[in-house]
Motif scaffolding. Structure first.
Motif: not given
Length: 298
Positions: A80-100
């Motif tokens: 893995f040279k780079d890895l980014n994950l963004k998780m959002t919920s229609s109820i709770q909003g942004e749950l995770m926003n990670v940039r490796a």
């Protein structure tokens, strides 16, 4: 009435169109392929008529370096040279926003993601793309746990078990075989089809078709029936659906240039806190793999 030229042209053209060819990987030691992965997954669950939607956006850069070859297989180091994950919920909003690559001092998740980078995972690839063996997932998980800073043995073991489902050797094999396992065992002609299957959390029975071939590229399309089965302490999910794939691959190496995978699945899920209540669940996803660099180490 056909002339002799017409007859000869028809015979030659027919022979050309029906000619069979061998498809597969033809890699050399020290070949390096850099691939950009973009994935979007939308999960919708409905309880008493109210829908909850979770959207996962993942992107990353993967490097595949051929370390050795033999008559039947290729040995490859994947990083893995780079890895980014963004998780959002229609109820709770942004749950995770990670940039490796962006480590935040007090952010445990960013430290764990950063620890994934540049750790080699060794895989053995058959010429048809089947991943024969894979190792290095345990080292990857160990590094992630160390990066977390957790010292309690019980918590460390719980974390390892959770990470194994996504980053263990078998999980990585199941995940990336979708990208590699595309070629037939036998020679095929344009219009011919063949089948294979890969398993894991996503079990797919694939039917592939050779659509076109030229000196530069090979074009393959695929359809699949899929079963998704996810079981852990908190959730139990089983979905059935379909998947559509389109691939443009380099004619010389067999490595992908562009691959798009679109899938839809529906079924039910149960959650530990809701007992045996079955929750209608659907997942739609689009994954794109694009070759962004290719070179040979001298």
């Amino acid at each position: 009435m056909k002339t002799l030229f017409n007859i000869l042209f028809s015979v030659v053209l027919g022979a050309f169109c029906s000619a069979q060819t061998a498809l597969g990987y033809i890699l050399k030691k020290d070949d390096v392929f850099v691939v950009k992965q973009d994935a979007k997954q939308v999960i919708v669950q409905t309880i008493d008529g109210a829908a909850h939607e979770i959207t996962n956006n993942l992107n990353g850069i993967l490097e595949f370096r051929v370390t050795d070859t033999n008559e039947t297989n290729y040995h490859i180091a994947m990083r893995f040279k780079d890895l980014n994950l963004k998780m959002t919920s229609s109820i709770q909003g942004e749950l995770m926003n990670v940039r490796a690559k962006e480590v935040i001092e007090d952010d445990l998740q960013s430290k764990i993601f950063n620890s994934l980078l540049d750790v080699p995972v060794a895989l053995t690839l058959a010429k048809n793309g089947d991943i024969v063996t894979i190792s290095g997932g345990d080292s990857l998980i160990t590094k992630m746990v160390q990066a977390s800073g957790i010292a309690d043995d019980f918590q460390m073991n719980m974390m390892k078990k959770g990470l194994e489902k996504e980053f263990g050797s078998q999980a990585l094999s199941d995940s990336y075989e979708q990208m590699t396992y595309i070629y037939p065992q036998n020679e095929v002609a344009i219009g011919d089809s063949w089948e294979n299957e890969y398993t894991g959390k996503l079990n797919a029975k694939n039917k592939w078709t050779l659509e076109a071939i030229s000196e530069e590229n090979t074009t393959i399309s695929g359809t699949a029936k899929v079963v998704m089965h996810v079981v852990d302490e908190a959730n139990n999910m089983k979905l059935n659906g379909t998947q559509r794939t389109r691939i443009t691959a380099d004619r010389t190496s067999g490595f992908l240039q562009l691959m798009t995978v679109e899938g839809e699945a529906r079924g039910t899920a149960t959650m530990a806190q809701l007992g045996d209540t079955e929750i209608p669940t659907s997942i739609s996803s689009t994954i794109t793999y694009k070759l962004i660099n290719q070179y040979h180490v001298q």
